[in-house]
Write a protein that holds these residues in place. Structure first.
Motif, PDB file in Angstrom:
ATOM      1  N   THR A 197      23.849 -70.683   2.983  1.00 36.18           N
ATOM      2  CA  THR A 197      22.846 -71.203   2.618  1.00 36.18           C
ATOM      3  C   THR A 197      21.406 -70.823   2.841  1.00 36.18           C
ATOM      4  OG1 THR A 197      23.548 -73.179   1.441  1.00 36.18           O
ATOM      5  CG2 THR A 197      21.595 -73.260   2.246  1.00 36.18           C
ATOM      6  N   PRO A 198      21.028 -70.566   4.050  1.00 41.91           N
ATOM      7  CA  PRO A 198      19.658 -70.175   4.380  1.00 41.91           C
ATOM      8  C   PRO A 198      19.492 -68.861   3.489  1.00 41.91           C
ATOM      9  CG  PRO A 198      20.892 -70.342   6.516  1.00 41.91           C
ATOM     10  CD  PRO A 198      21.864 -70.614   5.530  1.00 41.91           C
ATOM     11  N   PHE A 199      20.574 -68.147   3.235  1.00 44.67           N
ATOM     12  CA  PHE A 199      20.260 -66.893   2.456  1.00 44.67           C
ATOM     13  C   PHE A 199      20.986 -66.973   1.125  1.00 44.67           C
ATOM     14  CE2 PHE A 199      20.468 -66.206   7.299  1.00 44.67           C
ATOM     15  CZ  PHE A 199      19.106 -65.687   7.219  1.00 44.67           C
ATOM     16  N   ASP A 200      21.307 -68.091   0.590  1.00 44.22           N
ATOM     17  CA  ASP A 200      22.103 -68.014  -0.592  1.00 44.22           C
ATOM     18  C   ASP A 200      21.239 -67.750  -1.926  1.00 44.22           C
ATOM     19  OD1 ASP A 200      20.782 -70.394  -1.189  1.00 44.22           O
ATOM     20  OD2 ASP A 200      22.714 -71.360  -1.754  1.00 44.22           O
ATOM     21  N   ILE A 201      20.109 -66.740  -1.823  1.00 40.86           N
ATOM     22  CA  ILE A 201      19.418 -66.713  -3.154  1.00 40.86           C
ATOM     23  C   ILE A 201      20.229 -66.083  -4.185  1.00 40.86           C
ATOM     24  CG2 ILE A 201      17.167 -66.350  -1.871  1.00 40.86           C
ATOM     25  CD1 ILE A 201      17.774 -63.306  -2.223  1.00 40.86           C
ATOM     26  N   ALA A 202      21.345 -65.516  -3.951  1.00 43.54           N
ATOM     27  CA  ALA A 202      22.235 -64.925  -5.011  1.00 43.54           C
ATOM     28  C   ALA A 202      22.910 -65.976  -5.861  1.00 43.54           C
ATOM     29  CB  ALA A 202      23.318 -64.063  -4.357  1.00 43.54           C
ATOM     30  N   GLU A 203      22.930 -67.008  -5.275  1.00 44.71           N
ATOM     31  CA  GLU A 203      23.586 -68.247  -6.337  1.00 44.71           C
ATOM     32  C   GLU A 203      22.738 -69.270  -6.147  1.00 44.71           C
ATOM     33  OE1 GLU A 203      27.278 -69.555  -3.969  1.00 44.71           O
ATOM     34  OE2 GLU A 203      27.128 -67.546  -3.297  1.00 44.71           O
ATOM     35  N   ALA A 204      21.787 -69.394  -5.626  1.00 46.59           N
ATOM     36  CA  ALA A 204      20.587 -70.394  -5.711  1.00 46.59           C
ATOM     37  C   ALA A 204      20.744 -71.368  -6.840  1.00 46.59           C
ATOM     38  CB  ALA A 204      19.290 -69.857  -5.647  1.00 46.59           C
ATOM     39  N   GLU A 205      21.698 -72.618  -6.305  1.00 47.57           N
ATOM     40  CA  GLU A 205      21.813 -73.510  -7.419  1.00 47.57           C
ATOM     41  C   GLU A 205      20.559 -73.951  -8.212  1.00 47.57           C
ATOM     42  OE1 GLU A 205      22.747 -73.959  -4.503  1.00 47.57           O
ATOM     43  OE2 GLU A 205      24.974 -74.237  -4.186  1.00 47.57           O
ATOM     44  N   SER A 206      19.323 -74.256  -7.333  1.00 45.78           N
ATOM     45  CA  SER A 206      18.421 -74.864  -7.943  1.00 45.78           C
ATOM     46  C   SER A 206      17.527 -74.191  -8.827  1.00 45.78           C
ATOM     47  CB  SER A 206      17.601 -75.719  -6.953  1.00 45.78           C
ATOM     48  OG  SER A 206      17.489 -74.885  -5.715  1.00 45.78           O
ATOM     49  N   GLU A 207      17.633 -72.661  -8.651  1.00 46.66           N
ATOM     50  CA  GLU A 207      16.830 -71.815  -9.448  1.00 46.66           C
ATOM     51  C   GLU A 207      17.471 -71.131 -10.284  1.00 46.66           C
ATOM     52  OE1 GLU A 207      15.295 -69.147  -6.571  1.00 46.66           O
ATOM     53  OE2 GLU A 207      15.382 -70.225  -5.062  1.00 46.66           O
ATOM     54  N   LEU A 208      18.834 -70.535 -10.094  1.00 42.57           N
ATOM     55  CA  LEU A 208      19.521 -69.889 -10.939  1.00 42.57           C
ATOM     56  C   LEU A 208      20.656 -70.382 -11.567  1.00 42.57           C
ATOM     57  CD1 LEU A 208      19.320 -66.489  -8.853  1.00 42.57           C
ATOM     58  CD2 LEU A 208      18.011 -67.030 -10.839  1.00 42.57           C
ATOM     59  N   VAL A 209      20.922 -71.674 -11.654  1.00 44.55           N
ATOM     60  CA  VAL A 209      21.996 -72.504 -11.917  1.00 44.55           C
ATOM     61  C   VAL A 209      23.163 -72.289 -11.024  1.00 44.55           C
ATOM     62  CG1 VAL A 209      23.448 -72.973 -13.816  1.00 44.55           C
ATOM     63  CG2 VAL A 209      21.489 -71.973 -14.330  1.00 44.55           C
ATOM     64  N   ALA A 210      23.962 -71.177 -10.910  1.00 40.82           N
ATOM     65  CA  ALA A 210      24.838 -70.816  -9.792  1.00 40.82           C
ATOM     66  C   ALA A 210      24.812 -69.173  -9.906  1.00 40.82           C
ATOM     67  CB  ALA A 210      26.071 -71.345 -10.432  1.00 40.82           C
ATOM     68  N   GLY A 211      23.693 -68.541 -10.249  1.00 36.10           N
ATOM     69  CA  GLY A 211      23.642 -67.155  -9.811  1.00 36.10           C
ATOM     70  C   GLY A 211      24.532 -66.201 -10.704  1.00 36.10           C
ATOM     71  N   PHE A 212      25.339 -65.426  -9.852  1.00 39.97           N
ATOM     72  CA  PHE A 212      26.213 -64.617 -10.398  1.00 39.97           C
ATOM     73  C   PHE A 212      27.442 -65.136 -11.103  1.00 39.97           C
ATOM     74  CE2 PHE A 212      27.088 -64.896  -6.140  1.00 39.97           C
ATOM     75  CZ  PHE A 212      28.503 -64.928  -5.971  1.00 39.97           C
ATOM     76  N   HIS A 213      27.931 -66.524 -10.532  1.00 41.49           N
ATOM     77  CA  HIS A 213      29.168 -67.005 -11.259  1.00 41.49           C
ATOM     78  C   HIS A 213      28.764 -68.087 -12.156  1.00 41.49           C
ATOM     79  CE1 HIS A 213      28.781 -70.300  -8.233  1.00 41.49           C
ATOM     80  NE2 HIS A 213      29.063 -69.246  -7.024  1.00 41.49           N
ATOM     81  N   THR A 214      27.754 -68.194 -12.733  1.00 44.09           N
ATOM     82  CA  THR A 214      27.197 -69.223 -13.769  1.00 44.09           C
ATOM     83  C   THR A 214      28.468 -69.117 -14.728  1.00 44.09           C
ATOM     84  OG1 THR A 214      25.083 -68.715 -13.229  1.00 44.09           O
ATOM     85  CG2 THR A 214      25.588 -69.967 -15.368  1.00 44.09           C
ATOM     86  N   GLU A 215      28.668 -67.906 -15.335  1.00 45.55           N
ATOM     87  CA  GLU A 215      29.587 -68.020 -16.694  1.00 45.55           C
ATOM     88  C   GLU A 215      30.993 -67.818 -16.239  1.00 45.55           C
ATOM     89  OE1 GLU A 215      28.495 -68.128 -19.452  1.00 45.55           O
ATOM     90  OE2 GLU A 215      26.568 -67.804 -19.164  1.00 45.55           O
ATOM     91  N   TYR A 216      31.449 -68.188 -15.178  1.00 47.32           N
ATOM     92  CA  TYR A 216      32.952 -68.023 -14.537  1.00 47.32           C
ATOM     93  C   TYR A 216      33.310 -69.587 -14.471  1.00 47.32           C
ATOM     94  CZ  TYR A 216      32.552 -63.037 -13.711  1.00 47.32           C
ATOM     95  OH  TYR A 216      32.675 -61.855 -13.940  1.00 47.32           O
ATOM     96  N   SER A 217      34.756 -69.542 -15.095  1.00 43.40           N
ATOM     97  CA  SER A 217      35.295 -70.963 -15.021  1.00 43.40           C
ATOM     98  C   SER A 217      36.669 -70.480 -14.442  1.00 43.40           C
ATOM     99  CB  SER A 217      35.256 -71.478 -16.386  1.00 43.40           C
ATOM    100  OG  SER A 217      36.193 -70.680 -17.039  1.00 43.40           O
ATOM    101  N   GLY A 218      37.447 -71.694 -13.995  1.00 42.50           N
ATOM    102  CA  GLY A 218      38.853 -71.771 -13.574  1.00 42.50           C
ATOM    103  C   GLY A 218      39.362 -70.731 -12.532  1.00 42.50           C
ATOM    104  N   MET A 219      40.153 -69.968 -12.959  1.00 45.16           N
ATOM    105  CA  MET A 219      40.861 -69.270 -11.858  1.00 45.16           C
ATOM    106  C   MET A 219      39.997 -67.973 -11.198  1.00 45.16           C
ATOM    107  SD  MET A 219      43.467 -69.432 -10.363  1.00 45.16           S
ATOM    108  CE  MET A 219      43.741 -68.585  -8.942  1.00 45.16           C
ATOM    109  N   LYS A 220      39.095 -67.447 -12.164  1.00 43.25           N
ATOM    110  CA  LYS A 220      38.044 -66.620 -11.856  1.00 43.25           C
ATOM    111  C   LYS A 220      37.170 -66.846 -11.012  1.00 43.25           C
ATOM    112  CE  LYS A 220      38.599 -63.758 -15.973  1.00 43.25           C
ATOM    113  NZ  LYS A 220      37.969 -63.687 -17.568  1.00 43.25           N
ATOM    114  N   PHE A 221      36.587 -68.124 -11.188  1.00 44.50           N
ATOM    115  CA  PHE A 221      35.595 -68.747 -10.455  1.00 44.50           C
ATOM    116  C   PHE A 221      36.174 -69.070  -9.013  1.00 44.50           C
ATOM    117  CE2 PHE A 221      34.234 -72.807  -8.562  1.00 44.50           C
ATOM    118  CZ  PHE A 221      32.726 -72.415  -8.154  1.00 44.50           C
ATOM    119  N   SER A 222      37.555 -69.481  -8.937  1.00 46.21           N
ATOM    120  CA  SER A 222      38.206 -69.602  -7.568  1.00 46.21           C
ATOM    121  C   SER A 222      38.300 -68.583  -6.776  1.00 46.21           C
ATOM    122  CB  SER A 222      39.399 -70.778  -7.871  1.00 46.21           C
ATOM    123  OG  SER A 222      40.360 -69.777  -8.372  1.00 46.21           O
TER     124      SER A 222
END
Lengths: 155, 166, 387
Positions: free
Chosen positions: C275-300
């Motif tokens: 978190t202090p450095f989670d700009i890559a996935e920043a939920e509040s700015e980038l939805v979930a960043g790089f794993h926005t489009e992933y679901s299921g097993m790939k997300f896990s």
């Protein structure tokens, strides 16, 4: 140079202060209530689901007039012998889909000492269909037998 | 071990060819990652563990990520319209063939000392490299670091240029 | 610290926790050194193979497969535990309770249920995505995390590949997973993902440098890149007049140790995108960043990679700064796990205390603060070694 180290000291101190805040609340007891297992006591004047007392109601229509959303409807009972209206209710219906839990009907109700339409402290009430929101209390006309309600949910 | 070497070499060659022929810039960057990792694998096969780790650390983990960073900012549509080769493809092909020829000839002529490469025996090279870099090869090492320093200063100068003008 | 007033159920929970801790200590003392036991079992197996004339060429792959399975099992179990733990810690830091229902006692089975749910979820590849890049990205992100565990010493004799370049190997391989994140960002065909990938690339390249340089003082003092020898140097105590005062852990080396530890810890948090450095996935700015489009097993898989890296960083911190498996009474592996999970707790604590840094501040922090200080640290170490 001195200011540089001063800034580092200040920032470090602030970070540690912040961490101490979370550390303290980590050991504080949680304020969460585990809902289905434990429940909070509702306030005294909490306005939950409405309940209706078929026996004491005088079918005076005051609650209908008071209701801002027109969710209450009733029909007064008729004496089968004289064919005249009596001060009893034949059926009484509340549409909980419209009701906004404002307590105006309870305030308008003239029955004493207990109001015949009143709020309970009941708030766990889920419905799957719109039909179920229409709650109807029916009073059998020869009222010797125990009263039954066809559509009523236990409140 | 032989099979592993040939597989690695094949994959290396295939991905190197793909780097050049792929239309999409990002895909060719990914193939470049495979190629660089395969070079690291070749280093491992030659018992050069330190070099392999440095190859992965710097090339795949550092330079390639920077490359991908730049590629992600490039336009996909523009890359589709542009041709793969420019008008100087023939001279460059000839030059590459010339280099290949020189390499093949030198490979033919040189004799690798079999004793130097101890087969199937893994022994650390880190200490040797350290002694070489700070002993025998100290001067070239320092010269290389000077070149790097000069390029660093140059990069800073270039990025600061606008402010000096304005 | 003011001790809060505990009610009956909290006292019971504290007793249960104390019971679990003492039972764990007892069991680990009873088990003893796992490494020695493993080598005994392996000696039994190989003598059995010799007697029955099973070719030795089969034995090496077999041992590799066994080691890999142990590592995979350890990673998945520890990741499951860490996810549950993170949820509980975050909840208690916010005066909540967290998962309480699944499994009975304090929702211990919540992560197992979540994992089953993730396995059953539909796998979606967006129309705009590049299917192959999208498919490969989680694998590229996870496999390096798994490879790194090969060189991590879990205690005495508990290391599957005691490489001479151990620490360099771990840094090199763990740098590969950024490529997976960048691939995920580009391959999803989503602008948020792309931004997340860009940020991840910039961040990890920047923080990798102070992370590697902060370890250099240790390497200078120990004179080896081997993780087991780094851990072995730190056994024992500093004594004043025969009384042991401080363990010889690297974090207790004056000045150098503390600076190196802080820089390593901060850049480890940054490298694991927490978190202090989670700009890559920043939920509040980038939805979930790089794993926005992933679901299921790939997300896990991304999830698994993140937590595997958290434990890897904690394990590395333990080996480099906290003396690895050295400690009294308990066997070395349980000391290693204890120290590592203490560092994991530190990671969680950071995450739930500090707000996210802005992108430019983040870059400024590493290039203008961490990097110069790690150079200064190397310089100080050089002076200490000279005199």
């Amino acid at each position: 140079m001195f200011n540089y180290f001063k800034t580092i000291y200040k920032v470090g101190k602030a970070l540690i202060q912040g961490m101490m805040v979370t550390w303290k609340s980590f050991w504080q007891p949680a304020v969460t209530v585990q809902f289905p297992d434990e429940k909070l006591n509702t306030p005294e004047r909490f306005r939950g689901a409405l309940t209706f007392d078929k026996e004491t109601c005088t079918a005076c229509n005051l609650c209908i007039k008071a209701c801002p959303t027109a969710c209450i409807s009733l029909e007064p009972a008729v004496d089968p012998a004289t064919k005249k209206r009596i001060a009893k209710v034949s059926w009484y219906q509340i549409d909980f889909g419209k009701c906004n839990y404002c307590r105006l009907c309870e305030e308008a109700c003239p029955t004493k000492p207990i109001k015949s339409v009143r709020h309970t402290h009941q708030y766990e009430w889920g419905m799957l269909e719109r039909k179920e929101m229409l709650v109807k209390w029916e009073r059998m006309i020869p009222s010797t037998e125990p009263l039954t309600s066809t559509n009523m949910k236990p409140i | 071990m032989e099979i592993v070497f040939y597989l690695t070499a094949l994959l290396l060659l295939f991905s190197s060819v793909m780097v050049v022929t792929q239309k999409s810039v990002f895909t060719s960057a990914l193939y470049l990652a495979v190629a660089l990792s395969m070079v690291a694998a070749l280093f491992v096969l030659l018992n050069a563990d330190f070099l392999a780790a440095v190859q992965i650390l710097l090339y795949v983990g550092g330079i390639l990520v920077l490359l991908a960073f730049a590629v992600m900012l490039s336009s996909v549509e523009q890359a589709k319209r542009e041709t793969q080769v420019n008008e100087q493809w023939l001279p460059s092909l000839m030059i590459s063939f010339g280099i290949l020829l020189v390499l093949l000839v030198s490979l033919k002529r040189s004799s690798f000392l079999e004793a130097e490469i101890q087969k199937n025996h893994f022994y650390p090279t880190t200490e040797k490299i350290g002694h070489l870099l700070l002993g025998e090869l100290a001067l070239p090492f320092e010269v290389v670091s000077l070149v790097l320093l000069a390029s660093l200063v140059g990069a800073i100068l270039f990025s600061k240029k606008e402010k000096i003008d304005g | 610290m003011i001790l809060p007033v505990w009610n009956e159920s909290q006292k019971r929970s504290a007793l249960i926790l104390f019971g679990i801790a003492s039972a764990g200590a007892g069991i680990s003392i009873a088990i003893g050194e796992i490494g020695a036991r493993f080598s005994k079992i392996w000696a039994c197996l190989s003598s059995f193979a010799l007697k029955n004339s099973i070719p030795t060429a089969l034995l090496t792959p077999l041992s590799m497969i066994i080691q890999c399975s142990i590592l995979i099992g350890f990673i998945s179990v520890s990741v499951m535990f860490m996810v549950w733990w993170e949820r509980k810690v975050s909840a208690h830091m916010q005066n909540r309770l967290g998962p309480m229902f699944t499994g009975g006692w304090h929702g211990w089975a919540q992560t197992i249920a979540d994992a089953i749910k993730l396995l059953l979820k539909e796998d979606i590849i967006p129309a705009e995505a590049n299917p192959w890049v999208h498919r490969l990205a989680p694998i590229v992100a996870f496999v390096p995390a798994f490879l790194c565990y090969a060189a991590l010493p879990f205690g005495e004799g508990l290391i599957s590949a005691d490489l001479d370049i151990g620490i360099l190997y771990i840094f090199a391989i763990s740098g590969l997973s950024v490529l997976g994140i960048v691939m995920a960002g580009w391959g999803s065909g989503n602008k948020y993902s792309l931004l997340g990938g860009l940020r991840a690339a910039a961040q990890s390249v920047s923080y990798e440098i102070p992370r590697v340089l902060s370890v250099v003082p240790i390497l200078m003092m120990v004179g080896s890149l081997k993780l087991t020898s780094i851990a072995n140097v730190q056994t024992g105590f500093w004594q004043i007049a025969g009384i042991p005062v401080l363990p010889k852990w690297f974090i207790f080396y004056p000045i150098v140790g503390q600076i190196a530890f802080l820089i390593f810890l901060i850049s480890s948090v940054a490298e694991t995108n927490r978190t202090p450095f989670d700009i890559a996935e920043a939920e509040s700015e980038l939805v979930a960043g790089f794993h926005t489009e992933y679901s299921g097993m790939k997300f896990s898989f991304f999830f698994l990679a993140e937590y595997a890296y958290v434990f890897l960083s904690s394990g590395l911190t333990t080996v480099l700064f906290l003396g690895g498996g050295s400690g009294p009474i308990l066997p070395s592996w349980s000391w290693f796990l204890l120290k590592s999970f203490a560092v994991v707790f530190l990671f969680l604590w950071f995450r739930w205390t500090f707000p996210r840094l802005r992108v430019d501040r983040l870059m400024e922090f590493t290039w203008k603060f961490l990097l110069p200080w790690s150079f200064v640290n190397i310089l100080i170490t050089g002076f200490i070694l000279l005199f």
